[in-house]
Scaffold this active site. Sequence first.
Site, PDB file in Angstrom:
ATOM      1  N   HIS A  91       0.945  -1.245  -0.038  1.00 36.17           N
ATOM      2  CA  HIS A  91      -0.064   0.159  -0.076  1.00 36.17           C
ATOM      3  C   HIS A  91       1.036   1.042   0.082  1.00 36.17           C
ATOM      4  CE1 HIS A  91      -3.508   2.398   1.436  1.00 36.17           C
ATOM      5  NE2 HIS A  91      -2.402   3.098   1.712  1.00 36.17           N
ATOM      6  N   GLU A  92       1.811   1.267   1.038  1.00 39.82           N
ATOM      7  CA  GLU A  92       2.381   2.566   1.230  1.00 39.82           C
ATOM      8  C   GLU A  92       3.565   2.701  -0.160  1.00 39.82           C
ATOM      9  OE1 GLU A  92       1.556   4.743   3.126  1.00 39.82           O
ATOM     10  OE2 GLU A  92       0.369   3.637   4.415  1.00 39.82           O
ATOM     11  N   HIS A 108       3.366   6.586  -6.802  1.00 40.49           N
ATOM     12  CA  HIS A 108       2.600   7.627  -7.358  1.00 40.49           C
ATOM     13  C   HIS A 108       3.411   8.837  -7.590  1.00 40.49           C
ATOM     14  CE1 HIS A 108      -1.433  10.061  -6.716  1.00 40.49           C
ATOM     15  NE2 HIS A 108      -1.140  10.090  -8.158  1.00 40.49           N
ATOM     16  N   HIS A 160       1.823   4.622  -2.783  1.00 38.46           N
ATOM     17  CA  HIS A 160       1.828   5.948  -2.723  1.00 38.46           C
ATOM     18  C   HIS A 160       3.365   6.510  -3.152  1.00 38.46           C
ATOM     19  CE1 HIS A 160      -1.511   6.732  -0.398  1.00 38.46           C
ATOM     20  NE2 HIS A 160      -1.316   6.211   0.588  1.00 38.46           N
TER      21      HIS A 160
END
Length: 714
Positions: free
Chosen positions: A493-494, A500, A497
């Site tokens: 998940h992180e 991104h 980020h």
Amino acid sequence: MHKVLTVCATALALLGAPAAQCASPPAHPLLAEWAGPYGGVPPFDKVRLALFKPAIEAGMAQQRREIAAICNNPAPPTFDNTVLAIERSGRALGRVSRLFWLWSGSLSTPPFQRLERELGPRFAAFGDEFNQNVALFRRVEAVYRSPEMATLNPEQQRLVWSYYTGFVKHGATLDAAQKKRVAAINQRLALLGTQFSQNMMADEERALVITSAAELAGLSPAEIDAAAAHAKTMKLRGQWAIANTRSSMEPFITHATRRDLREKGWRLWIMRGDNGDAHDNNRIVTETLLLRAERSRLMSFPSYAHWQLTDSMAGDPQKAMDLMLQVWRPAVQRLREQVAQMQALVDAERGGFKIQPWDFRYYAEKLRAASYNFDSAELTPYLQLDNIREAMFWAAGRLYGLRFERITDVPVFHPDMSTYKVLGADGQLVGLWYFDPYARAGKSSGAWMNSYRLQQRLAGDITPIVSNNSNFTHGKPGEPEFISWDDAVTMFHEFGHALHGLMSNVTYPSLASPNTLSDFGEFPSQLNEHWLPTPEVLSRLVDTAGRPLPPELVAKVRRAKVFDEPFAATEFLASAIVDMKLHLISGTPVDPRAFEKAALAELGMPPEIVMRHRIPQFGHIFSSENYAAGYYNYQWAAVLEHDAFAAFTEAGDVFDPAWAKRLRDTIYAVGNTIDPAQAFRNFRGRDPQVEALLRANGFLPTAAPAAPASAAGN
């Protein structure tokens, strides 16, 4: 889901000052351009506590001069002499501020905490000084309403819109008395948020101390080693300590066979900030909510939630609430069915008790094993921390052509950190990735991503620098460290980020990824979680003997995935709905304990679990305003990510290169240069549909749902 994202301080987001280079470098080491390889790197080796205050004061003074020059420009306002000039301002302050807030989350010693309590309100005041500058706002408004807007390219138009709406949202149109009160509120809120975080950090430095090896029954060897290592850091000889962090406490209450110790550990964890002592957060919560409501009324909004969602995809609190309740109902129904099955296990063992929250995870493991012939402990030998990291790299390479290479020629702020250069398929530098995986005193709990430097082309071709941060416990020196399945999901998940930020491709740093509307920002990170349970990634996870995860265990993982969804959805949605309810109140003092109890009763919260973040420890919404009235973001993004991943599964290849390129070009690269609803349409060819989420979670839709993104608008 449900992880912490920190990309920059609120003040910096308002100032639009993340650029990393400056034409005339200041002499102060924390204000100067970042030097070194890779286009410059953070000067962690030059940071000293005594340097922060004078550097921040000098940076603020410099930006005041820059803003004054814009306001005093006799020429009529244009994009170049006003909006672009604002975007170029504050670069030196941006550099030192990023270091300051990084220290706040990662190296918060008592001396730093005293400094943070002093400077936090100063940052808030400086942000208001910017937002309430009448002359500056009038120039931006003139550009926003001018014929020139029609001649600007879409990214320039978006930048103008971003500044204009930011000014309006933060009080530029208020009268002098209202502005003065808003400024006072913001400074007080900044101090309260700092105190809330520091109280949380103090409670999280406590631990569950275990004095007998027999009390470790049920824990894996890796969990026992981690407990022994943590005890050593606390200078406890011949004992074990379970750190009061999610990464340590949740595995303990999942696997420990001693029911009394599970309860003791659970209470230590869920009572953070709620012990009636010097670190109690209830009074802070009450005052924070009153101040937020007062400020919202000054802005002519019926509640803080209405104010906060003005620049979100949802746009309206009711739309967010409707989506959450649509998932809440089937999730709770499924959870109650599981609780009944767990109770049957307790009764069969002649336990003589009703399932309590400290029992839920323990018996969920047993029920999963009975239902799917799958024990999550079977996964542990394959979940080496280093291997999970390499699997993340491999998946990013397969999807986006990225390559991660370890480097040692840049400074770090702690020996636990490692650094990597990120190269594209053409071998060119994409950016840098820093990894800070371990818990320590003075570090916030949880997991999050930081942007040290945002990508941009305004001041040259500036590559991004990002980090991922976790709170794992060190194992035995020289031996591999193992993490839980939930922690592996969190890492993906992180890392989403981070991807991104790394794949941003914009001109203006204020619009760079991961900066985007709040309920769109979790979409790329939650989407990245989907590649962990794919056979291609799981097959790359090997045990200490180099044996890959067996195919039959991979199949069990995939079959059992739906089992966890009712619990995950219920504990998360309880927090998200309570967050929204708290921020729909306007002007009435709230007793956090009483409100939490009443709100959960009204929802029909199953008593066998608690909300993921109880109010006195809900750092997402009380440490800052980043997620206040916005914890629903994760659920909103869940609709987007499940629908987006369905595009890959429908193509018959979860690594389909055409969809991966389209994802990178239309979502990851665009930052906030485009309305997120349109960005999703550009990727998927239509608005998102909630059915993919309900189907993936095993929840049947109860009615024909409306796609949340269709409500988007700026």
